[in-house]
Scaffold this motif. Structure first.
Motif, PDB file in Angstrom:
ATOM      1  N   UNK A 113       7.660   4.532  -6.827  1.00  0.00           N
ATOM      2  CA  UNK A 113       7.983   3.265  -6.139  1.00  0.00           C
ATOM      3  C   UNK A 113       9.490   2.779  -6.336  1.00  0.00           C
ATOM      4  N   UNK A 114      10.129   2.284  -5.433  1.00  0.00           N
ATOM      5  CA  UNK A 114      11.342   1.876  -5.347  1.00  0.00           C
ATOM      6  C   UNK A 114      11.661   0.540  -4.702  1.00  0.00           C
ATOM      7  N   UNK A 115      12.693   0.059  -4.926  1.00  0.00           N
ATOM      8  CA  UNK A 115      13.211  -1.045  -4.212  1.00  0.00           C
ATOM      9  C   UNK A 115      13.677  -1.081  -2.995  1.00  0.00           C
ATOM     10  N   UNK A 116      13.328  -1.612  -1.612  1.00  0.00           N
ATOM     11  CA  UNK A 116      13.822  -1.044  -0.332  1.00  0.00           C
ATOM     12  C   UNK A 116      15.099  -1.670  -0.291  1.00  0.00           C
ATOM     13  N   UNK A 117      15.247  -2.562  -1.144  1.00  0.00           N
ATOM     14  CA  UNK A 117      16.805  -3.415  -1.053  1.00  0.00           C
ATOM     15  C   UNK A 117      18.073  -2.522  -1.814  1.00  0.00           C
ATOM     16  N   UNK A 118      17.566  -2.380  -2.767  1.00  0.00           N
ATOM     17  CA  UNK A 118      18.560  -1.576  -3.725  1.00  0.00           C
ATOM     18  C   UNK A 118      18.527  -0.038  -4.247  1.00  0.00           C
ATOM     19  N   UNK A 119      17.324   0.119  -3.809  1.00  0.00           N
ATOM     20  CA  UNK A 119      17.073   1.771  -4.354  1.00  0.00           C
ATOM     21  C   UNK A 119      16.598   2.107  -5.592  1.00  0.00           C
ATOM     22  N   UNK A 120      16.413   0.951  -6.202  1.00  0.00           N
ATOM     23  CA  UNK A 120      16.467   1.131  -7.922  1.00  0.00           C
ATOM     24  C   UNK A 120      14.931   1.382  -8.038  1.00  0.00           C
ATOM     25  N   UNK A 121      14.643   2.231  -9.306  1.00  0.00           N
ATOM     26  CA  UNK A 121      13.220   2.598  -9.519  1.00  0.00           C
ATOM     27  C   UNK A 121      12.438   1.440 -10.152  1.00  0.00           C
ATOM     28  N   UNK A 122      11.251   1.136  -9.561  1.00  0.00           N
ATOM     29  CA  UNK A 122      10.490  -0.129 -10.305  1.00  0.00           C
ATOM     30  C   UNK A 122       9.799   0.172 -11.285  1.00  0.00           C
ATOM     31  N   UNK A 123       9.591   1.428 -11.676  1.00  0.00           N
ATOM     32  CA  UNK A 123       8.948   1.619 -13.032  1.00  0.00           C
ATOM     33  C   UNK A 123       7.488   2.021 -12.762  1.00  0.00           C
ATOM     34  N   UNK A 124       6.989   2.211 -11.628  1.00  0.00           N
ATOM     35  CA  UNK A 124       5.616   2.492 -11.474  1.00  0.00           C
ATOM     36  C   UNK A 124       5.625   3.780 -10.382  1.00  0.00           C
ATOM     37  N   UNK A 125       4.677   4.660 -10.738  1.00  0.00           N
ATOM     38  CA  UNK A 125       4.545   5.671  -9.832  1.00  0.00           C
ATOM     39  C   UNK A 125       3.024   6.111  -9.774  1.00  0.00           C
ATOM     40  N   UNK A 126       2.536   7.102  -9.057  1.00  0.00           N
ATOM     41  CA  UNK A 126       1.432   7.477  -8.666  1.00  0.00           C
ATOM     42  C   UNK A 126       1.321   8.908  -8.097  1.00  0.00           C
ATOM     43  N   UNK A 127       0.092   9.546  -8.293  1.00  0.00           N
ATOM     44  CA  UNK A 127      -0.155  10.910  -7.786  1.00  0.00           C
ATOM     45  C   UNK A 127      -1.234  10.673  -6.406  1.00  0.00           C
ATOM     46  N   UNK A 128      -0.650  10.818  -5.339  1.00  0.00           N
ATOM     47  CA  UNK A 128      -1.590  10.592  -4.160  1.00  0.00           C
ATOM     48  C   UNK A 128      -1.727  11.902  -3.372  1.00  0.00           C
ATOM     49  N   UNK A 129      -2.890  11.995  -2.510  1.00  0.00           N
ATOM     50  CA  UNK A 129      -3.310  12.908  -1.591  1.00  0.00           C
ATOM     51  C   UNK A 129      -2.486  12.736  -0.123  1.00  0.00           C
ATOM     52  N   UNK A 130      -1.678  13.348   0.146  1.00  0.00           N
ATOM     53  CA  UNK A 130      -0.811  13.081   1.490  1.00  0.00           C
ATOM     54  C   UNK A 130      -0.728  14.250   2.306  1.00  0.00           C
ATOM     55  N   UNK A 131      -0.998  15.698   1.866  1.00  0.00           N
ATOM     56  CA  UNK A 131      -0.963  16.935   2.515  1.00  0.00           C
ATOM     57  C   UNK A 131      -2.346  17.512   2.469  1.00  0.00           C
ATOM     58  N   UNK A 132      -2.841  17.620   3.500  1.00  0.00           N
ATOM     59  CA  UNK A 132      -4.230  18.587   3.636  1.00  0.00           C
ATOM     60  C   UNK A 132      -4.362  19.327   4.903  1.00  0.00           C
ATOM     61  N   UNK A 133      -5.403  20.255   4.957  1.00  0.00           N
ATOM     62  CA  UNK A 133      -5.715  20.846   6.168  1.00  0.00           C
ATOM     63  C   UNK A 133      -6.413  19.853   7.096  1.00  0.00           C
TER      64      UNK A 133
END
Length: 491
Positions: free
Chosen positions: A116-136
């Motif tokens: 997760x990043x700030x759309x205005x500054x590009x700074x990291x917001x300090x949160x992340x996740x593992x997400x399912x985004x590529x699949x058959x």
């Protein structure tokens, strides 16, 4: 092998151009399913080469995404949100990675690291996740959940698998401060309405926790964080989130020390390699005045941060201030070399961290460094033009001539009077102050009667005594004459 890039949209004109650029590098087709945009989303999608389909919104994200899947023709699908995009380093790796795994019959897709990043500054917001985004693209892979939808394998075959995508990172701007509260209000209303109808789903507690935390209702956030922490249902790769939200919510709600400590110790036991927890707890202890306990937690957290940090971890946000505080403790024990090294580490992570630079500069001054030596040291790490305003503002009260050096190179400069003071020219600074006072008095003399009584009273507070009372002192007479000349020039 063909790849379909899919997205659902509603008023995504701000985000969609970046999504199109990210996807067209590897996708054979781009499908945009619009759910009722009133901005330029549809026109942008078509101009960018996407096929646009329309779906009537029914308050069900999974239904909209499954409709998009039904439009896709590719063998594989990359399905992100409109406010997600692959990093520059990741984009060229997507197709080769899919091609490498496509021949494995039981392999269904990839889990991607999302930051997760700030759309205005590009700074990291300090949160992340593992997400399912590529699949058959397969009948047994569908989205589930009207809100916070996710991919599920509906085949019932335990042999089918998804794996972490090595080398792929997604940036997500949807948690940016200027938009996240409105999104959380919307999501919370949908969640509560569904549950009021008696519809309960796994991960509800997790999503309620996030909504309440974003909306700063820390009592409710802590309640649902406990439920999410103790539940068997957790989002893959986000097992740490309930622990972090519980710990922070208890701190922000002003809970008892024993309750906070219990949540911390539980988190450490569950995820002993996670640096976030000791750094969060250390910050709580420091601000509560428990410095020995804070130092112990900080030291442990920094060790874990340096060994296990992943882009997007909250420890990356906390680390600069932790290095600085550890530097302060080293100073108190007389270890100035150790303190300087810690301040430098803080500045490597956050170059424009003013408190760390100020402490580092004061150490240099105490060690006998002159302005020239400080400039030479800082120019090795900073751009003396791009960073000039920042360096000038921090150094002005510590190394005045170094501050002037950078001020001359800055686009935004000190006032003339401040430059006089930094140069040690007190007489010129005083003359500048007197001139400003005379000009204020002249403006009052020329235009004061036109102001409202309250404004006249405020203006009178700015005037020298010579303008408010009769005085025969030569300097007062000279000032009144000059004010008279300035006032006549303004009329």
């Amino acid at each position: 092998m063909r790849i379909s890039a899919c997205v659902i949209t509603k008023n995504e004109a701000e985000n969609l151009p970046r999504w199109l650029v990210s996807m067209r590098t590897f996708a054979d087709e781009m499908i945009v399913v619009d759910t009722g945009s009133t901005d330029a989303t549809v026109e942008i999608a078509r101009a960018g080469g996407a096929r646009v389909c329309h779906f009537d919104w029914i308050n069900d994200f999974a239904a909209a995404k499954n409709f998009a899947l039904d439009q896709a023709k590719g063998d594989w699908v990359v399905f992100t949100d409109a406010d997600e995009y692959f990093t520059e380093e990741s984009v060229p790796r997507v197709r080769p990675l899919i091609e490498e795994y496509a021949g494995r019959e039981t392999f269904d897709g990839f889990i991607v690291h999302l930051v997760n990043i700030d759309m205005d500054t590009g700074a990291l917001l300090g949160t992340s996740a593992e997400v399912q985004r590529i699949f058959r693209r397969a009948p047994h892979i569908r989205f589930v959940g009207s809100i916070h939808e996710h991919v599920e394998n509906l085949s019932g075959d335990p042999a089918r698998e998804m794996a972490m995508a090595p080398g792929l990172v997604l940036y997500h701007t949807g948690y940016s401060p200027r938009i996240i509260k409105e999104k959380s209000k919307r999501d919370l209303a949908l969640l509560l309405a569904r549950r009021a109808r008696g519809e309960y789903r796994k991960l509800d507690e997790y999503h309620l926790m996030d909504c309440y935390y974003t909306l700063e209702d820390y009592t409710q956030a802590a309640h649902y964080a406990r439920l999410a922490r103790d539940s068997a249902d957790r989002p893959v790769g986000s097992e740490d989130r309930p622990h972090a939200v519980l710990l922070q919510s208890l701190i922000l709600a002003g809970a008892e020390e024993a309750e906070i400590t219990e949540a911390y110790e539980t988190a450490r036991k569950a995820l002993p390699e996670k640096a976030d927890f000791p750094l969060i707890y250390g910050t709580y202890a420091w601000e509560a005045g428990y410095y020995a306990r804070a130092r112990e937690a900080y030291t442990d957290g920094i060790r874990l941060h340096e060994e296990y940090y992943q882009e997007g971890d909250y420890s990356g946000v906390l680390a600069p201030s932790v290095y600085m505080r550890l530097g302060e403790t080293e100073e108190l024990t007389g270890n100035t070399d150790g303190a300087a090294a810690l301040y430098e580490r803080a500045l490597r992570l956050r170059p424009h961290y003013a408190p760390a630079l100020a402490r580092f500069a004061r150490l240099l001054r105490a060690a006998g460094a002159d302005d020239a030596a400080v400039i030479e040291a800082l120019n090795a790490h900073y751009d003396e033009t791009a960073d000039a305003a920042f360096l000038a503002s921090v150094l002005a009260g510590i190394f005045p001539r170094a501050g002037l050096y950078y001020d001359r190179r800055a686009k935004v400069k000190f006032s003339e009077r401040r430059r006089f003071l930094l140069a040690g020219d007190v007489c010129s600074a005083a003359a500048s102050l007197v001139e400003d006072m005379e000009r204020t008095a002249a403006a009052a003399a020329a235009y004061g009667r036109g102001f409202a009584p309250a404004q006249q009273g405020a203006l009178a507070l700015l005037l020298p005594d010579s303008c408010r009372e009769i005085s025969a002192a030569p300097e007062a007479v000279r000032m009144l004459r000059r004010i008279g000349r300035l006032a006549r020039g303004m009329e």
